[in-house]
Motif scaffolding. Structure first.
Motif, mmCIF file in Angstrom:
data_model
loop_
_atom_site.group_PDB
_atom_site.id
_atom_site.type_symbol
_atom_site.label_atom_id
_atom_site.label_comp_id
_atom_site.label_asym_id
_atom_site.label_seq_id
_atom_site.Cartn_x
_atom_site.Cartn_y
_atom_site.Cartn_z
ATOM 1 N N ARG A 156 0.843 -1.200 0.000
ATOM 2 C CA ARG A 156 0.000 0.000 0.000
ATOM 3 C C ARG A 156 0.880 1.253 0.000
ATOM 4 N NH1 ARG A 156 -3.333 -0.477 5.246
ATOM 5 N NH2 ARG A 156 -1.312 -1.111 6.034
ATOM 6 N N LEU A 157 0.337 2.357 -0.480
ATOM 7 C CA LEU A 157 1.044 3.630 -0.356
ATOM 8 C C LEU A 157 1.183 3.937 1.128
ATOM 9 C CD1 LEU A 157 -0.906 5.771 -2.996
ATOM 10 C CD2 LEU A 157 1.270 4.574 -3.316
ATOM 11 N N SER A 158 2.319 4.536 1.519
ATOM 12 C CA SER A 158 2.536 4.742 2.951
ATOM 13 C C SER A 158 1.589 5.795 3.524
ATOM 14 C CB SER A 158 3.985 5.135 3.211
ATOM 15 O OG SER A 158 4.280 6.330 2.543
ATOM 16 N N VAL A 159 1.144 6.710 2.710
ATOM 17 C CA VAL A 159 0.157 7.698 3.166
ATOM 18 C C VAL A 159 -0.884 7.829 2.068
ATOM 19 C CG1 VAL A 159 -0.227 10.090 3.863
ATOM 20 C CG2 VAL A 159 1.934 8.974 4.445
ATOM 21 N N SER A 160 -2.152 7.685 2.433
ATOM 22 C CA SER A 160 -3.212 7.811 1.430
ATOM 23 C C SER A 160 -4.453 8.415 2.060
ATOM 24 C CB SER A 160 -3.502 6.437 0.806
ATOM 25 O OG SER A 160 -3.855 5.499 1.791
ATOM 26 N N PRO A 161 -5.352 8.960 1.224
ATOM 27 C CA PRO A 161 -6.498 9.693 1.778
ATOM 28 C C PRO A 161 -7.457 8.784 2.527
ATOM 29 C CG PRO A 161 -6.433 9.958 -0.610
ATOM 30 C CD PRO A 161 -5.365 8.988 -0.246
ATOM 31 N N ILE B 17 -2.256 15.578 1.524
ATOM 32 C CA ILE B 17 -1.899 14.184 1.734
ATOM 33 C C ILE B 17 -0.726 13.807 0.829
ATOM 34 C CG2 ILE B 17 -2.661 11.847 1.215
ATOM 35 C CD1 ILE B 17 -4.383 12.292 3.350
ATOM 36 N N PHE B 21 2.839 12.446 1.840
ATOM 37 C CA PHE B 21 3.257 11.158 1.288
ATOM 38 C C PHE B 21 4.683 11.249 0.743
ATOM 39 C CE2 PHE B 21 3.613 8.806 -2.815
ATOM 40 C CZ PHE B 21 3.673 7.531 -2.302
ATOM 41 N N SER B 32 3.848 3.463 9.260
ATOM 42 C CA SER B 32 2.850 4.414 8.800
ATOM 43 C C SER B 32 1.505 4.230 9.481
ATOM 44 C CB SER B 32 2.665 4.322 7.293
ATOM 45 O OG SER B 32 1.729 5.311 6.907
ATOM 46 N N GLY B 34 -0.614 6.395 8.451
ATOM 47 C CA GLY B 34 -1.200 7.357 7.517
ATOM 48 C C GLY B 34 -1.979 6.712 6.389
ATOM 49 N N GLU B 37 -6.519 2.902 3.843
ATOM 50 C CA GLU B 37 -7.187 1.725 3.282
ATOM 51 C C GLU B 37 -6.861 0.501 4.128
ATOM 52 O OE1 GLU B 37 -5.697 0.291 -0.504
ATOM 53 O OE2 GLU B 37 -3.856 1.441 -0.285
ATOM 54 N N ARG B 360 -4.502 12.624 12.121
ATOM 55 C CA ARG B 360 -5.303 11.449 11.791
ATOM 56 C C ARG B 360 -4.423 10.222 11.933
ATOM 57 N NH1 ARG B 360 -7.348 9.390 5.967
ATOM 58 N NH2 ARG B 360 -5.145 8.761 5.959
#
Ligand SMILES: Cc1ncc(COP(=O)(O)O)c(C=O)c1O
Lengths: 161, 393
Positions: A156-161, B17, B21, B32, B34, B37, B360
């Motif tokens: 997964r992307l390390s930071v995502s919305p 974001i 990132f 993370s 962050g 998902e 968050r």
């Protein structure tokens, strides 16, 4: 119930600290300790062991699944045979099962020779045992609910919305 | 020569974001918190159904609105789980993620100059979506003392009575707030009195840890003015499969479908097979994931309490929203924490108004990582305590 929940968490990871279990369940830590103690005393929890991937170790470890057929008589029941077999330290698991054979026995040793000898010299001669079929384990993919081998990468992307 | 970009696009910058990132990506030892998902993979039965559909060569377009069996399954599912009654024929539209459904809704209901009130802190796509549709954004901040629930006094204070559309999202990203039926009643009354169309993003509906999720569309007089968004990304751990849906009155869904049929044709086919299977047989997988999230949620909330970072009791989604110590902006705190301890958590400010001074924290991450991350945050606080308190006015 909290007993069920604590048991479930320990089955997930027996090394969770009582403090962490308390945090996850919103129970008091002392309540968690008491629950574990009572599960142990009642014999529900019989022990704690690591899940080992033997392929990751240098030393060889030989494991076999052995199917056993037995013939009962008036004096001997399944329990008697099981008790006799379970005493051997080489036997790591022993279960009475439905189907074509009676017992499903797991055996461990340092070499194929050792395991075969154990079966031919200690198991096969038991008078009630009429047949043994030995399956050597070649590779294990999953043990106690844990998949062995390289874990899935987290892509997964390390930071995502 | 350069291609002249539209003003609409130029008026929307890259998301905060994205910026964060990029900073996080520069390091490789980061834990993370962050991630927005699930850390679970799609339930195997659903993946298997997708594979089987490929093996059978089911790779053509579906109906514009989505496969009929899937719409029927969605109709049964939302009724069963959330008392939402929507017909498969005309009131359900299957989309490429809830994201597409949100975009279609804005384009279907917003005229240039219309005002769209957005309860904030909020998911970052609403504001740009409104701007791309030519509307004006009216942020309606929610407050920590209200547990980040939307209240009528906040709506009134922001001037939302004059808005045309209201966007809400509960369980909420980024706060983890939920709203019960009692909480929603006055908001629904406000929407009816002021004739607002309500867009309700309920993508986290299954991830509700205290009672059952209530959809605002089930409140009296709300069905005809509400569009509900949901999807498979969160509850069924299917983010990359890009499948969501909208529920609404036939005419509104028809209008959204008009845009969808020209711009998307149909949602991707393979995920529709996965989704059908997910609804048919994966309820237990969902329950199991929800149970795991709930444990982590309790764990994380307890740890924040222990280390002295105030954190309201989030009861939904997979986020908690702790408050950074005084003397820090959330951005400063997040960047320093990342730099010194290798823990990434998104600064609240990127989610709009009402979010300043918060982080968050996502718990869509294994427990071992959560433990370690919280230990590092604890160490960070200890190290900075004197500085933080001397900066205190
Ligand atoms: C509140 C909210 N709505 C919508 C989405 C997008 O969902 P999808 O993957 O279905 O497009 C997200 C994803 O992070 C979200 O947090």
């Amino acid at each position: 119930m909290s007993e069920r929940e604590v048991l479930e968490l320990l089955r997930e990871n027996a090394r969770y600290s009582t403090a962490d279990i308390a945090r996850m369940t919103d129970l008091e830590e002392s309540a968690v300790e008491a629950t574990i103690e009572s599960l142990e005393e009642a014999g529900v929890i019989c022990g704690y062991q690591p899940v080992v991937d033997w392929d990751e170790l240098e030393d060889e470890r030989v494991r076999a699944e052995v199917e056993l057929n037995v013939m009962l008589d008036r004096e001997t029941g399944y329990g008697d045979i099981a008790e006799r077999l379970a005493r051997f330290p080489q036997v790591t698991a022993l279960r009475l099962v439905s189907g074509d054979y009676d017992f499903d026995m797991e055996v461990e040793g340092d070499s194929i020779r050792e395991v075969s000898q154990f079966i031919s010299e200690k198991v096969a001669p038991v008078p009630e045992i009429t047949q043994t079929v030995t399956h050597y384990v070649m590779t294990s993919y999953k043990e106690n609910g844990i998949e062995l081998g390289d874990g899935d990468d987290d892509d997964r992307l390390s930071v995502s919305p | 020569m350069t291609i002249d970009l539209s003003e609409r696009v130029e008026s929307v910058g890259p998301s905060g974001i994205r910026r964060f990132f990029e900073i996080a990506e520069e390091r490789d030892d980061v834990i993370s918190l962050g991630v927005g998902e699930p850390d679970f993979s799609t339930p195997w039965a659903a993946r298997d159904a997708a594979i089987a559909s490929l093996e059978q060569g089911k790779t053509s377009y579906t109906a514009n609105r989505g496969k009929r069996e899937l719409r029927e399954a969605i109709s049964g599912y939302v009724d069963d789980r959330f008392d939402l009654e929507y017909g498969a024929d005309e009131e359900i539209l299957v989309t490429a993620g809830a994201s597409e459904a949100v975009d279609l809704a804005f384009r279907a209901v917003v005229d240039p100059g219309d005002t769209v009130a957005i309860a904030q802190p909020s998911y970052i796509s609403y504001e740009p979506g409104v701007i791309f549709a030519g509307g004006e954004v009216l942020p309606v901040p929610t407050r920590e003392e209200d547990d980040f629930r939307l209240t009528v006094s906040q709506l009134e204070a922001a001037g939302a009575a004059d808005a045309d559309v209201l966007v809400i999202c509960y369980p909420n990203n980024p706060t983890g707030a939920i709203m019960t039926r009692e909480d929603l009643e006055p908001v629904a009354a406000f929407a009816r009195e002021n004739d607002l169309t309500v867009l309700a993003d309920e993508i986290y509906a299954e991830l509700t840890y205290d009672g059952e999720h209530t959809s605002i569309a089930t409140l009296e007089g709300m069905r005809e003015r509400t569009i509900v968004f949901n999807g498979f990304s969160k509850a069924h751990a299917m983010t990359g499969l890009r499948l969501g849906y909208a529920l609404g009155p036939a005419e509104t869904i028809g209008a959204m479908n008009r845009i969808h049929q020209y711009t998307m044709l149909s949602a991707p086919t393979t995920p529709q097979y996965a989704a059908l299977e997910a609804l048919d047989t994966c309820a237990d997988d969902v329950r199991e994931m929800v149970e795991q999230y709930d444990r982590r949620r309790r764990f994380v909330l307890s740890r924040f309490r222990e280390i002295g970072m105030p954190c309201f009791e989030a009861k939904g989604a997979f986020y908690v929203f702790p408050e950074v110590p005084s003397g820090w902006s959330s951005e400063e705190f997040a960047e320093t924490l990342l730099e010194e301890q290798g823990v990434a958590a998104v600064p609240g400010d990127v989610f709009g108004e009402g979010a300043a001074g918060h982080l968050r924290v996502s718990y869509a991450t294994g427990l071992e990582d959560l433990k370690e991350a919280l230990n590092r945050i604890e160490a960070f606080l200890e190290e900075h305590e004197p500085i933080a308190s001397s900066a205190d006015p």
